[in-house]
Scaffold this active site. Sequence first.
Site, PDB file in Angstrom:
ATOM      1  N   GLU A   1      21.588 -58.570 -69.551  1.00 27.24           N
ATOM      2  CA  GLU A   1      20.411 -58.868 -70.009  1.00 27.24           C
ATOM      3  C   GLU A   1      19.142 -58.147 -69.195  1.00 27.24           C
ATOM      4  OE1 GLU A   1      19.470 -63.000 -70.514  1.00 27.24           O
ATOM      5  OE2 GLU A   1      20.851 -63.020 -71.875  1.00 27.24           O
TER       6      GLU A   1
ATOM      7  N   GLU B   1      27.789 -64.492 -73.864  1.00 29.13           N
ATOM      8  CA  GLU B   1      27.188 -65.828 -73.489  1.00 29.13           C
ATOM      9  C   GLU B   1      26.782 -66.463 -74.805  1.00 29.13           C
ATOM     10  OE1 GLU B   1      23.839 -65.798 -70.839  1.00 29.13           O
ATOM     11  OE2 GLU B   1      24.784 -64.685 -69.644  1.00 29.13           O
TER      12      GLU B   1
HETATM   13  C1  GBH Z   1      20.578 -66.061 -70.357  1.00 34.21           C
HETATM   14  O1  GBH Z   1      19.639 -65.786 -70.618  1.00 34.21           O
HETATM   15  C2  GBH Z   1      21.327 -65.699 -69.071  1.00 34.21           C
HETATM   16  O2  GBH Z   1      22.198 -64.746 -69.030  1.00 34.21           O
HETATM   17  C3  GBH Z   1      21.780 -66.877 -68.354  1.00 34.21           C
HETATM   18  O3  GBH Z   1      21.825 -66.458 -66.788  1.00 34.21           O
HETATM   19  C4  GBH Z   1      21.060 -68.114 -68.714  1.00 34.21           C
HETATM   20  O4  GBH Z   1      21.285 -69.189 -67.651  1.00 34.21           O
HETATM   21  C5  GBH Z   1      21.351 -68.530 -69.993  1.00 34.21           C
HETATM   22  O5  GBH Z   1      20.712 -67.375 -70.882  1.00 34.21           O
HETATM   23  C6  GBH Z   1      20.501 -69.927 -70.683  1.00 34.21           C
HETATM   24  O6  GBH Z   1      19.245 -69.719 -70.380  1.00 34.21           O
HETATM   25  O7  GBH Z   1       9.720 -64.826 -74.052  1.00 34.21           O
HETATM   26  O8  GBH Z   1       9.326 -65.754 -71.789  1.00 34.21           O
HETATM   27  O9  GBH Z   1       9.643 -67.141 -73.713  1.00 34.21           O
HETATM   28  C7  GBH Z   1      18.563 -66.400 -71.445  1.00 34.21           C
HETATM   29  C8  GBH Z   1      17.766 -65.359 -72.503  1.00 34.21           C
HETATM   30  C9  GBH Z   1      15.949 -64.617 -73.192  1.00 34.21           C
HETATM   31  C10 GBH Z   1      16.250 -66.913 -73.182  1.00 34.21           C
HETATM   32  C11 GBH Z   1      14.175 -64.755 -73.197  1.00 34.21           C
HETATM   33  C12 GBH Z   1      14.719 -67.125 -73.168  1.00 34.21           C
HETATM   34  C13 GBH Z   1      12.161 -66.156 -74.099  1.00 34.21           C
HETATM   35  C14 GBH Z   1      11.587 -66.101 -72.872  1.00 34.21           C
HETATM   36  N1  GBH Z   1      16.560 -65.572 -72.385  1.00 34.21           N
HETATM   37  N2  GBH Z   1      13.713 -66.146 -73.781  1.00 34.21           N
HETATM   38  S1  GBH Z   1       9.950 -65.913 -72.980  1.00 34.21           S
END
Ligand code: GBH
Length: 467
Positions: A164, A363
């Site tokens: 990511e 994931e």
């Molecule tokens: C994944 O990322 C990760 O790879 C993992 O480490 C984590 O534990 C898992 O998911 C669960 O969260 O625009 O600032 O409100 C999560 C992907 C992308 C989720 C951005 C939240 C909104 C952020 N993230 N999203 S924001």
Amino acid sequence: MGFPEGFLWGAATAAYQIEGAANEDGRAPSIWDTFSHTPGRVLAGDTGDVAADHYRRWPEDLASMAELGLNAYRFSISWSRVLPEGTHGPLNRKGVDFYSRLIDGLLEHGIAPVATLYHWDLPQDLEDAGGWPVRDTAFRFAEYAERIGRELGDRVRMWTTLNEPWCSAFLGYASGVHAPGRTDPAAALAAAHHLNLGHGLAVRALRGVVSPDARHSVTLNLHHLRGDPEAVRRVDAVANRIFLGPMLGTGYPADLLEDTAPITDWSFVRDGDAGTCAPLIDVLGVNYYQPTLVSLGPSSAEPGADGHAVSEATPFVGCEDVAFLPQEGEHTAMGWVVDATGLDEMLLRLHRDHPGLPLMVTENGAAFDDTVDGDGRVRDERRIAYLRDHVAAAERALDAGVDLRGYFAWSLMDNFEWSYGYSRRFGIIHVDYATGTRTWKDSAFWYRDLIATGGPGRVPSQEAGSR
Ligand code: GBH
């Protein structure tokens, strides 16, 4: 139809989220150590110092993976654990041995190790030298890839460069809700480019040193966007195509350069970078949790659960005229909407836009407020329903012709959920952080049965998962 022979059924974790042992056996600090130890950055002041104590308890976790019947395990390597003195310093033998033993144990159980080089934990000394907004970091990353590849590349046949990069660039340097917590949109765009560059350099470096039959990949958190077409286009450019374009060889999209022109002139992109960013990869990893609904309107950050981790600054740079809308339906403990249809739609879009590129769901999962009942059970039926519906979506994508190679549940066990600390539980195995005790949730039993019986069209119902 349905899931083919050799389909990878896995679970995923990341180093800083599970390992703990932050100051042991010669590990040096990463940006997440610094960030989590800075008051106000992580809910309740939680840190990854101990986390799920996996660094010590890995044999027990490995035994669980074997009992689950996983044929793949996705984990990440802590850069600052294996190269604590920097890429020119010596390898930390104790750190390398930890991963080496884990990999040997996985192979003994017939579980394919899927190693991610970078899951957000930049060595702090590289951040002090400027971090991802600085070009040199991409080259340091490739050196790290080459050195760890030499150590583990005889046994790891599936490598992932970055997890990511959108989060690394835009949550780390634009909204600042992730380490290193900076709020500089121009720096975030430079970081995105240097992550693309680092990916390309690392794949090339790995191919030179690891087993020639190893497969190479990157994992993206592509935003599955719905809503007003112009709003969708803008967010798609700065969240999805900013990585898909360079990494898959079509370069930065013209509309992205236009939308971000007030922020940066992109002079950090140099001649030759387009080729460097786009080595052939064997599979694209996709992390999917929920769709995103947008419209044109006054700027708004994505709504965060409990109002936490929402920064004043948007991570969607250049999208100041885009609103992120709340969505109808069931929500998880993260405040994320439950909607599996986004997963097969996303996989189909990638299949259509990038024909011939194998895909993998690296994931997928959900946080709920799990508790261990008096009888020692964790009745997480909502997680079972979530996983079941998303596995069914993956199967729909396969049936529609998508070349999908695997599915990894996030996460094998409860862990440090970044700026939410330990308050959000994504595991199919419950972790008691006071004692380190692991307890299989009902979803773990369900997943075990899915893997054992999940042939074509045979995703077990929620009632399965008998103990
Ligand atoms: C994944 O990322 C990760 O790879 C993992 O480490 C984590 O534990 C898992 O998911 C669960 O969260 O625009 O600032 O409100 C999560 C992907 C992308 C989720 C951005 C939240 C909104 C952020 N993230 N999203 S924001």
